[in-house]
Design an enzyme around this catalytic site. Sequence first.
Site, PDB file in Angstrom:
ATOM      1  N   ASP A 167       0.712  -0.963   0.106  1.00  0.00           N
ATOM      2  CA  ASP A 167      -0.167   0.068  -0.309  1.00  0.00           C
ATOM      3  C   ASP A 167       0.837   1.568  -0.174  1.00  0.00           C
ATOM      4  O   ASP A 167       2.130   1.130   0.208  1.00  0.00           O
ATOM      5  CB  ASP A 167      -1.160   0.368   1.332  1.00  0.00           C
ATOM      6  CG  ASP A 167      -2.662   0.750   0.946  1.00  0.00           C
ATOM      7  OD1 ASP A 167      -2.354   1.161   0.021  1.00  0.00           O
ATOM      8  OD2 ASP A 167      -3.300   0.062   1.655  1.00  0.00           O
ATOM      9  N   ASP A 228      -9.037   3.820  -4.009  1.00  0.00           N
ATOM     10  CA  ASP A 228     -10.188   2.886  -3.145  1.00  0.00           C
ATOM     11  C   ASP A 228     -11.873   2.284  -4.258  1.00  0.00           C
ATOM     12  O   ASP A 228     -12.741   3.325  -3.923  1.00  0.00           O
ATOM     13  CB  ASP A 228     -10.256   2.830  -1.790  1.00  0.00           C
ATOM     14  CG  ASP A 228      -8.965   2.597  -1.667  1.00  0.00           C
ATOM     15  OD1 ASP A 228      -8.219   2.576  -2.469  1.00  0.00           O
ATOM     16  OD2 ASP A 228      -9.348   2.691   0.289  1.00  0.00           O
TER      17      ASP A 228
END
Length: 674
Positions: A167, A228
């Site tokens: 991430d 996202d």
Amino acid sequence: MRVLRVLTSILGAGSLAAAMLAGGVTVDLATAAPAAALDDGLARTPPMGFNDWNAFGCNVDAQLIEQTADLFVSSGLKDAGYEYVNIDDCWMTHERDPETGRLVPDPGKFPDGIAAVADYVHARGLRLGIYESAGSTTCAGYPGSLGHETVDAQTFADWGVDYLKYDNCGSHGQYPDTQQGYIARYSAMRDALEATGRDIVYSLCEWGNLQPWTWGADVGHLWRTTGDIQDNWSSLKSIIRQNAPLASYAGPGGWNDPDMLEVGNGGMTDTEYRTHFGLWAMMAAPLIIGTDLREADDATMRILGNRDVIAVDQDPLGVQADVVSDADGAMVFAKPLADGDEAVALYNESDRAQTIRTTAQDVGLSGRSFLARDLWSGDERESAGTIVAHVPAHGTAMYRVSSLKGHGRYAPMTALSADTDPADGVAEPGSPTTVRARLEDAGRHSLHDATLGVTAPDGWTVAPPGPRTAGKVSSGDTFDATWSVTPPADTAPGDYDLAVTAAYRWGDEPDQRETLRTTLTVTVPTLPPSGTTPLSDVAWVSETNGWGPPEIDRSNGEQGAHDGGPITIGGVVYDKGIGAHADSEIRWFLGGGCTRLTTDVGIDDEKTTNGSVTFRILADDDVAADSGVVTVDDPAAHLAADLTGARWLTLVEDSGGDNNSDHGDWAGPLLTCD
């Protein structure tokens, strides 16, 4: 360019360049496909598996991962190609081991450690994935891998990890927030993983910030191209738009990643979930399930387990679909397959059903007859060259198309469509609405004894009554019919279904007769009351919203309904209003009976940094008021719009440039009607 992309997938960029140079041909391959620098044999097709984040957030533990592995086997998902069972954030403690510097699994969630879970997953013929971040902390605040790449990579290898999602949260320390800084951070973990000697698929979750599609193939096996995903139509539609133009950057060993699947999580319809799954397959995206498989219903499992669609995603040629056409909310995708077939998707982005078509020539096929296999139903049809379907709102028709010698034993490809005039689908009580139906013959057989009919709810009037007939519909022709449909004057507001049918025969045998059915949904709207009324008290007809649903008399909370706070702009609290999030469109039916809308607009005070929105009021298709760009630092702006004669009112919020925390309020809106 399309030929170059296919040859690159077959030969690899380096081999293709050598072959072309030997023949005296030069070409800039950077515009066709990036070289796959990670030539390690991994991820030759897009990874398939599971990740817990979309459905569980931080509520992950060993039992969930092990139960999911068992379900992969028992449900047939493993046999369908799903391989990786991946653990996301929150799996570790907040401190590293003080002696070794290693990450420590949360003993409450993983009492026997990660290695034991890996052994359990491997024993079922599957692979285990894990999560970390390329910053000082993960997105949930746990220790990140920045500066610890070597020890963390070796830890993952020692545990038996097969996949790393990496991430982009946490302070980036010594690395600048530039493309070169990002490349350096992500390359540090790439090198550390390679040094372990273990095969680990490397997923770069950089959110598409600095164009990872232009450099990701040198660093990892897949790279996020977007922010996202959320379990709503607005998010899905936006991500499709962002990922679709990046086809030239994908290929075996390196894939564009538009984020994990939301199929089955409940925020969208099955039609929208089929679009989600189908277009991920067309775009050669990783298929990473994000729902609780222990609770998945049959419809969810049918979508996730559709082997015809999975075969498109996993095709060894490894080409991401091109966008063949894009107009009026209809997109056509075409993806060449290794056996010479072509996968074709007809995607309806709009809020109304529409007929979408392309041709075999446009998608790269040649010949006179074609076989089109419907990848949702398995139905096979013959086409004379047109690929056509009447596609529901937010739906996608998918076909595998191949050249065909002869056409006698296959039924012709046909399409039955229905719409209203005007096309907004509104039926006012006591007033006639024109309903149109069309039967199209796209095959080589003619249609005989064709009929078209429409059936309305009880009490509604259909004129003329009964079906319309046509003796013959020739190949390439259409049969059209219209009716006047009138709901009773006392019809309650709501959505009502009209059943439209077509019947015909395409041969003389008993099984060469068909009946087609489609549903046309019309809306009996709620008309605004006379006088001046808060707009938030009037029911809208449709909405799209950037994050979560628009809120009535509350700010936008980005998730479920009623999760926002009081509408507040510049310290002023408004009792009435609508809290939305750019990009957003909310529509009301006025029927020509209203004259004016006034409202304050601004970024809600719950957002103190970032945020910029342009607010527009549309009367039908005309801009009646425009705020210009309003930022989080600006006071409320006042808008007044003349709505005289307008059938529709639309409130529009566009991102002012950053699409970050764009909580736009329509504060104190007042609608005046005669």
